[in-house]
Design a protein around this motif. Sequence first.
Motif, PDB file in Angstrom:
ATOM      1  N   GLY A   1      35.574  -1.245  24.246  1.00 26.36           N
ATOM      2  CA  GLY A   1      34.185  -0.828  24.413  1.00 26.36           C
ATOM      3  C   GLY A   1      33.528  -0.309  23.162  1.00 26.36           C
ATOM      4  N   ALA A   2      34.305   0.296  22.283  1.00 23.01           N
ATOM      5  CA  ALA A   2      33.771   0.848  21.029  1.00 23.01           C
ATOM      6  C   ALA A   2      34.795   0.587  19.931  1.00 23.01           C
ATOM      7  N   PRO A   3      34.895  -0.659  19.476  1.00 27.33           N
ATOM      8  CA  PRO A   3      35.948  -1.001  18.515  1.00 27.33           C
ATOM      9  C   PRO A   3      35.806  -0.301  17.165  1.00 27.33           C
ATOM     10  N   ASP A   4      34.595   0.115  16.801  1.00 28.19           N
ATOM     11  CA  ASP A   4      34.391   0.790  15.519  1.00 28.19           C
ATOM     12  C   ASP A   4      34.594   2.296  15.605  1.00 28.19           C
ATOM     13  N   ALA A   5      34.742   2.830  16.805  1.00 23.78           N
ATOM     14  CA  ALA A   5      34.901   4.279  16.972  1.00 23.78           C
ATOM     15  C   ALA A   5      36.303   4.693  16.547  1.00 23.78           C
ATOM     16  N   GLN A   6      36.366   5.842  15.907  1.00 24.42           N
ATOM     17  CA  GLN A   6      37.661   6.407  15.522  1.00 24.42           C
ATOM     18  C   GLN A   6      38.215   7.171  16.718  1.00 24.42           C
ATOM     19  N   GLN A   7      39.431   6.860  17.105  1.00 21.79           N
ATOM     20  CA  GLN A   7      40.063   7.534  18.235  1.00 21.79           C
ATOM     21  C   GLN A   7      40.928   8.682  17.717  1.00 21.79           C
ATOM     22  N   VAL A   8      40.730   9.862  18.299  1.00 17.48           N
ATOM     23  CA  VAL A   8      41.497  11.043  17.908  1.00 17.48           C
ATOM     24  C   VAL A   8      42.060  11.708  19.154  1.00 17.48           C
ATOM     25  N   ALA A   9      43.129  12.462  18.963  1.00 19.81           N
ATOM     26  CA  ALA A   9      43.714  13.229  20.065  1.00 19.81           C
ATOM     27  C   ALA A   9      42.890  14.485  20.280  1.00 19.81           C
ATOM     28  N   ASP A  10      42.693  14.842  21.524  1.00 25.34           N
ATOM     29  CA  ASP A  10      41.912  16.055  21.781  1.00 25.34           C
ATOM     30  C   ASP A  10      42.758  17.305  21.558  1.00 25.34           C
ATOM     31  N   ARG A  11      42.087  18.409  21.320  1.00 29.36           N
ATOM     32  CA  ARG A  11      42.726  19.670  20.963  1.00 29.36           C
ATOM     33  C   ARG A  11      43.684  20.162  22.049  1.00 29.36           C
ATOM     34  N   TRP A  12      43.270  20.079  23.299  1.00 31.57           N
ATOM     35  CA  TRP A  12      44.113  20.583  24.376  1.00 31.57           C
ATOM     36  C   TRP A  12      45.432  19.827  24.421  1.00 31.57           C
ATOM     37  N   HIS A  13      45.371  18.504  24.344  1.00 30.37           N
ATOM     38  CA  HIS A  13      46.598  17.715  24.413  1.00 30.37           C
ATOM     39  C   HIS A  13      47.461  17.911  23.165  1.00 30.37           C
ATOM     40  N   LEU A  14      46.837  18.098  22.011  1.00 24.67           N
ATOM     41  CA  LEU A  14      47.625  18.389  20.807  1.00 24.67           C
ATOM     42  C   LEU A  14      48.413  19.683  20.980  1.00 24.67           C
ATOM     43  N   LEU A  15      47.736  20.732  21.443  1.00 22.05           N
ATOM     44  CA  LEU A  15      48.419  22.017  21.626  1.00 22.05           C
ATOM     45  C   LEU A  15      49.454  21.947  22.739  1.00 22.05           C
ATOM     46  N   SER A  16      49.142  21.230  23.801  1.00 22.87           N
ATOM     47  CA  SER A  16      50.104  21.073  24.893  1.00 22.87           C
ATOM     48  C   SER A  16      51.348  20.334  24.415  1.00 22.87           C
ATOM     49  N   ASN A  17      51.154  19.256  23.676  1.00 15.76           N
ATOM     50  CA  ASN A  17      52.293  18.488  23.165  1.00 15.76           C
ATOM     51  C   ASN A  17      53.092  19.303  22.154  1.00 15.76           C
TER      52      ASN A  17
ATOM     53  N   GLY B   1      53.383  22.587  22.150  1.00 18.88           N
ATOM     54  CA  GLY B   1      54.127  23.561  22.950  1.00 18.88           C
ATOM     55  C   GLY B   1      55.350  22.945  23.602  1.00 18.88           C
ATOM     56  N   ASP B   2      55.191  21.739  24.137  1.00 21.67           N
ATOM     57  CA  ASP B   2      56.331  21.046  24.756  1.00 21.67           C
ATOM     58  C   ASP B   2      57.419  20.744  23.729  1.00 21.67           C
ATOM     59  N   ALA B   3      57.006  20.288  22.538  1.00 19.07           N
ATOM     60  CA  ALA B   3      57.980  19.975  21.487  1.00 19.07           C
ATOM     61  C   ALA B   3      58.700  21.236  21.019  1.00 19.07           C
ATOM     62  N   LEU B   4      57.974  22.338  20.883  1.00 17.69           N
ATOM     63  CA  LEU B   4      58.578  23.598  20.460  1.00 17.69           C
ATOM     64  C   LEU B   4      59.563  24.099  21.512  1.00 17.69           C
ATOM     65  N   GLU B   5      59.185  24.014  22.779  1.00 22.84           N
ATOM     66  CA  GLU B   5      60.083  24.443  23.849  1.00 22.84           C
ATOM     67  C   GLU B   5      61.360  23.598  23.855  1.00 22.84           C
ATOM     68  N   SER B   6      61.227  22.293  23.672  1.00 18.96           N
ATOM     69  CA  SER B   6      62.391  21.409  23.623  1.00 18.96           C
ATOM     70  C   SER B   6      63.293  21.759  22.441  1.00 18.96           C
ATOM     71  N   PHE B   7      62.688  22.008  21.286  1.00 17.26           N
ATOM     72  CA  PHE B   7      63.456  22.379  20.091  1.00 17.26           C
ATOM     73  C   PHE B   7      64.224  23.676  20.318  1.00 17.26           C
ATOM     74  N   LEU B   8      63.552  24.674  20.885  1.00 16.91           N
ATOM     75  CA  LEU B   8      64.207  25.959  21.121  1.00 16.91           C
ATOM     76  C   LEU B   8      65.334  25.829  22.144  1.00 16.91           C
ATOM     77  N   HIS B   9      65.162  24.982  23.146  1.00 14.60           N
ATOM     78  CA  HIS B   9      66.245  24.746  24.117  1.00 14.60           C
ATOM     79  C   HIS B   9      67.449  24.105  23.443  1.00 14.60           C
ATOM     80  N   GLN B  10      67.211  23.144  22.553  1.00 14.80           N
ATOM     81  CA  GLN B  10      68.304  22.442  21.889  1.00 14.80           C
ATOM     82  C   GLN B  10      69.091  23.372  20.969  1.00 14.80           C
ATOM     83  N   HIS B  11      68.417  24.348  20.375  1.00 15.34           N
ATOM     84  CA  HIS B  11      69.061  25.220  19.397  1.00 15.34           C
ATOM     85  C   HIS B  11      69.236  26.642  19.914  1.00 15.34           C
TER      86      HIS B  11
END
Length: 166
Positions: free
Chosen positions: A91-107, A109-119
């Motif tokens: 629909g908008a081939p010239d538009a730049q696609q970026v990740a939204d702030r909420w999902h960046l912080l959520s992801n 947090g999930d990665a940090l929690e996984s890292f802390l569990h592993q170590h």
Amino acid sequence: MHTDRMTLLRLVRAAPDPAVTAPTVLGVDDFALRRGRNYGTILYDLERHVVIDLLPDRSAQSLTTWLLAHPGVEILSRDRAEGYAAGARDGAPDAQQVADRWHLLSNLGDALESFLHQHQATLRVVACEDNDAVVEEETASEPAQSQIAPVAMTGNNDAVAPAVPK
């Protein structure tokens, strides 16, 4: 003045819809009409902070159709759903696609929690070593008991000078 809730709803529904201009920065995310059963897509103007439209489903086709009808989107903020990525590409081939702030912080947090569990075991060992070092440091900085002379009190609550060790 007392107003009934139905009167307020009737007034809101009777108000004309604001003119929708194509946003240059568009936020796309899903929302639940009925949790676990019916989902739709919310389109949000991230510059003016207003909801622009609600789409009845989460399909790439409905997003593509909307974007083709509203050209001018330069930046599209979305989650990692493949449907939204495909809809934005079509629909908008010239538009730049970026990740939204909420999902960046959520992801993050999930990665940090996984890292802390592993170590977890290593972190416990390090925490115990740090606690032992702090206790040793505090013990070393405390004055020795023999250097502190007791203060004798007289009957009239006047302090008597401590005896000076020889």
